[in-house]
Scaffold this motif. Structure first.
Motif, PDB file in Angstrom:
ATOM      1  N   SER A 189       0.822  -1.210   0.000  1.00  0.00           N
ATOM      2  CA  SER A 189       0.000   0.000   0.000  1.00  0.00           C
ATOM      3  C   SER A 189       0.857   1.260   0.000  1.00  0.00           C
ATOM      4  O   SER A 189       0.409   2.306   0.433  1.00  0.00           O
ATOM      5  CB  SER A 189      -0.908  -0.009   1.228  1.00  0.00           C
ATOM      6  N   SER A 190       2.073   1.151  -0.469  1.00  0.00           N
ATOM      7  CA  SER A 190       2.984   2.283  -0.398  1.00  0.00           C
ATOM      8  C   SER A 190       2.861   3.176  -1.626  1.00  0.00           C
ATOM      9  O   SER A 190       2.781   2.714  -2.747  1.00  0.00           O
ATOM     10  CB  SER A 190       4.424   1.776  -0.284  1.00  0.00           C
ATOM     11  N   TRP A 191       2.854   4.470  -1.414  1.00  0.00           N
ATOM     12  CA  TRP A 191       2.911   5.415  -2.522  1.00  0.00           C
ATOM     13  C   TRP A 191       4.357   5.615  -2.939  1.00  0.00           C
ATOM     14  O   TRP A 191       4.644   6.156  -3.984  1.00  0.00           O
ATOM     15  CB  TRP A 191       2.286   6.741  -2.119  1.00  0.00           C
ATOM     16  N   PHE A 192       5.267   5.170  -2.090  1.00  0.00           N
ATOM     17  CA  PHE A 192       6.703   5.314  -2.341  1.00  0.00           C
ATOM     18  C   PHE A 192       7.251   3.936  -2.661  1.00  0.00           C
ATOM     19  O   PHE A 192       8.009   3.356  -1.910  1.00  0.00           O
ATOM     20  CB  PHE A 192       7.368   5.904  -1.091  1.00  0.00           C
ATOM     21  N   GLN A 193       6.832   3.385  -3.794  1.00  0.00           N
ATOM     22  CA  GLN A 193       7.172   2.006  -4.115  1.00  0.00           C
ATOM     23  C   GLN A 193       8.031   1.976  -5.370  1.00  0.00           C
ATOM     24  O   GLN A 193       7.742   2.644  -6.354  1.00  0.00           O
ATOM     25  CB  GLN A 193       5.891   1.209  -4.336  1.00  0.00           C
ATOM     26  N   GLN A 194       9.078   1.179  -5.338  1.00  0.00           N
ATOM     27  CA  GLN A 194       9.963   1.042  -6.479  1.00  0.00           C
ATOM     28  C   GLN A 194       9.638  -0.253  -7.209  1.00  0.00           C
ATOM     29  O   GLN A 194       9.384  -1.276  -6.577  1.00  0.00           O
ATOM     30  CB  GLN A 194      11.412   1.010  -6.008  1.00  0.00           C
ATOM     31  N   PRO A 195       9.660  -0.221  -8.542  1.00  0.00           N
ATOM     32  CA  PRO A 195       9.379  -1.456  -9.266  1.00  0.00           C
ATOM     33  C   PRO A 195      10.539  -2.442  -9.111  1.00  0.00           C
ATOM     34  O   PRO A 195      11.693  -2.052  -9.003  1.00  0.00           O
ATOM     35  CB  PRO A 195       9.237  -0.992 -10.715  1.00  0.00           C
ATOM     36  N   SER A 196      10.195  -3.716  -9.104  1.00  0.00           N
ATOM     37  CA  SER A 196      11.237  -4.723  -8.967  1.00  0.00           C
ATOM     38  C   SER A 196      11.873  -4.991 -10.321  1.00  0.00           C
ATOM     39  O   SER A 196      11.258  -4.844 -11.372  1.00  0.00           O
ATOM     40  CB  SER A 196      10.653  -6.015  -8.397  1.00  0.00           C
TER      41      SER A 196
END
Length: 121
Positions: free
Chosen positions: A80-87
């Motif tokens: 649920s993070s808005w600060f998420q990096q794609p793997s």
């Protein structure tokens, strides 16, 4: 033993790289100074209660941000993070560069021409 304490020459091996780094450093420092000057002028126009409110809002927002990131780091939940990096996904096949493909095609064409020549003779 005496070689440990000898002076080493400080030779610049990449003068263009040093010039580029100095250019970027000057521009970064200039932009930081411009932002600091703008903030200083803006802050001088504020009253004491406005400064206190701005400080409280800044502290609350940074506390929420740091707490959210810390919570996600500890629990490992980042869905649920808005600060998420794609793997990063490793591709299943590794495509050859164009030069390698062309090289293989020319080798294949050479073997075909040799086979055709041996058939005709």
């Amino acid at each position: 033993m005496l070689n440990l304490f000898r002076k080493r020459k400080n030779e610049k091996q990449y003068p263009h790289l040093d010039k580029a780094a100095a250019f970027f450093a000057r521009n970064i420092i200039r932009s930081q100074s411009n932002i600091a000057n703008w903030l200083s002028k803006y802050e001088q126009r504020m009253t004491i209660p406005q400064k206190k409110i701005a400080l409280i809002l800044f502290c609350i927002s940074m506390t929420i941000l740091a707490g959210t990131l810390l919570y996600q780091a500890v629990t490992g939940s980042s869905s649920s993070s808005w600060f998420q990096q794609p793997s990063i996904v490793i591709p299943e096949t590794h495509p050859l560069p164009d030069s390698a493909v062309l090289n293989q095609m020319s080798i294949h064409m050479d073997t075909l021409s040799i086979e055709i020549d041996t058939i005709h003779h």
